[in-house]
Design a protein around this motif. Structure first.
Motif, PDB file in Angstrom:
ATOM      1  N   VAL A   1       2.328   1.734  -3.488  1.00 39.04           N
ATOM      2  CA  VAL A   1       1.364   2.231  -4.472  1.00 39.04           C
ATOM      3  C   VAL A   1       1.028   3.700  -4.204  1.00 39.04           C
ATOM      4  CG1 VAL A   1      -1.014   1.985  -5.282  1.00 39.04           C
ATOM      5  CG2 VAL A   1       0.437  -0.030  -5.035  1.00 39.04           C
ATOM      6  N   ILE A   2       0.878   4.071  -2.960  1.00 40.04           N
ATOM      7  CA  ILE A   2       0.606   5.481  -2.631  1.00 40.04           C
ATOM      8  C   ILE A   2       1.774   6.362  -3.072  1.00 40.04           C
ATOM      9  CG2 ILE A   2       0.382   7.113  -0.716  1.00 40.04           C
ATOM     10  CD1 ILE A   2      -1.349   4.973   0.682  1.00 40.04           C
ATOM     11  N   THR A   3       2.987   5.910  -2.796  1.00 35.28           N
ATOM     12  CA  THR A   3       4.170   6.667  -3.206  1.00 35.28           C
ATOM     13  C   THR A   3       4.247   6.767  -4.725  1.00 35.28           C
ATOM     14  OG1 THR A   3       5.311   5.844  -1.245  1.00 35.28           O
ATOM     15  CG2 THR A   3       6.662   6.843  -2.936  1.00 35.28           C
ATOM     16  N   GLU A   4       3.890   5.679  -5.401  1.00 36.98           N
ATOM     17  CA  GLU A   4       3.889   5.691  -6.864  1.00 36.98           C
ATOM     18  C   GLU A   4       2.869   6.703  -7.400  1.00 36.98           C
ATOM     19  OE1 GLU A   4       4.333   2.287 -10.231  1.00 36.98           O
ATOM     20  OE2 GLU A   4       3.124   1.835  -8.486  1.00 36.98           O
ATOM     21  N   MET A   5       1.707   6.757  -6.778  1.00 35.71           N
ATOM     22  CA  MET A   5       0.692   7.727  -7.200  1.00 35.71           C
ATOM     23  C   MET A   5       1.163   9.155  -6.942  1.00 35.71           C
ATOM     24  SD  MET A   5      -3.007   5.933  -6.454  1.00 35.71           S
ATOM     25  CE  MET A   5      -2.875   6.011  -4.697  1.00 35.71           C
ATOM     26  N   LEU A   6       1.896   9.375  -5.853  1.00 35.50           N
ATOM     27  CA  LEU A   6       2.450  10.703  -5.600  1.00 35.50           C
ATOM     28  C   LEU A   6       3.458  11.099  -6.678  1.00 35.50           C
ATOM     29  CD1 LEU A   6       2.967  10.726  -1.740  1.00 35.50           C
ATOM     30  CD2 LEU A   6       1.408  12.152  -3.063  1.00 35.50           C
TER      31      LEU A   6
ATOM     32  N   ALA B   1       8.995   4.291  -3.911  1.00 33.63           N
ATOM     33  CA  ALA B   1       8.002   3.251  -4.178  1.00 33.63           C
ATOM     34  C   ALA B   1       8.671   1.890  -4.284  1.00 33.63           C
ATOM     35  CB  ALA B   1       7.226   3.568  -5.459  1.00 33.63           C
TER      36      ALA B   1
ATOM     37  N   THR C   1       0.839  -1.203   0.000  1.00 36.37           N
ATOM     38  CA  THR C   1       0.000   0.000   0.000  1.00 36.37           C
ATOM     39  C   THR C   1       0.874   1.253   0.000  1.00 36.37           C
ATOM     40  OG1 THR C   1      -1.768  -1.165   1.164  1.00 36.37           O
ATOM     41  CG2 THR C   1      -1.806   1.250   1.244  1.00 36.37           C
ATOM     42  N   LEU C   2       1.910   1.257   0.825  1.00 32.63           N
ATOM     43  CA  LEU C   2       2.831   2.399   0.843  1.00 32.63           C
ATOM     44  C   LEU C   2       3.509   2.578  -0.509  1.00 32.63           C
ATOM     45  CD1 LEU C   2       4.458   1.929   4.351  1.00 32.63           C
ATOM     46  CD2 LEU C   2       2.931   3.770   3.637  1.00 32.63           C
TER      47      LEU C   2
END
Length: 126
Positions: free
Chosen positions: A76-81, A97, A73-74
């Motif tokens: 994917v969130i970092t990738e979206m950022l 990521a 989850t971390l």
């Protein structure tokens, strides 16, 4: 390898999915080139891993799937950022990521080993 040697069906299936995704993404890039859609291969594979990890974590009676899902989850969130490019170079977020993959695999490996040890201990005591 630990999942295939020490794990149960759940660990083996999850590890097989990770191996297949790890092999298929570079192969797809080689076969189809660096087209416009090839940039989506990694985010899509990360999303597949995320969904599988959370599905596993919610059904499992073990702890490592929860840790794996949290770290994915971390990632994917970092990738979206990184898509937002918040006045920071893309490579910084891409590396952040990617960072979470190693601790997630360590949690899976160590958790599988501990589960196998517990099963062996229970088998000796019964």
């Amino acid at each position: 390898a630990v999942a295939f040697v020490c794990g149960r069906r759940m660990e083996r299936a999850f590890a097989l999915m990770l191996v297949l995704l790890s092999v298929s993404v570079p192969l797809a890039r080689i076969m189809f080139g660096q087209g416009q859609w090839s940039g989506m291969l990694i985010p899509v594979s990360d999303a597949v891993i995320l969904l599988a990890a959370w599905g596993l974590a919610l059904r499992s009676d073990r702890y490592w799937p929860l840790w794996f899902a949290a770290m994915q989850t971390l990632a994917v969130i970092t990738e979206m950022l990184s898509w937002a490019r918040l006045d920071t170079q893309y490579i910084v977020f891409a590396n952040l990521a990617a960072f979470w993959s190693l601790p997630a695999l360590i949690a899976m490996t160590w958790g599988t080993i501990l589960d196998q040890r517990n099963r062996a201990l229970e088998a000796r005591t019964t």
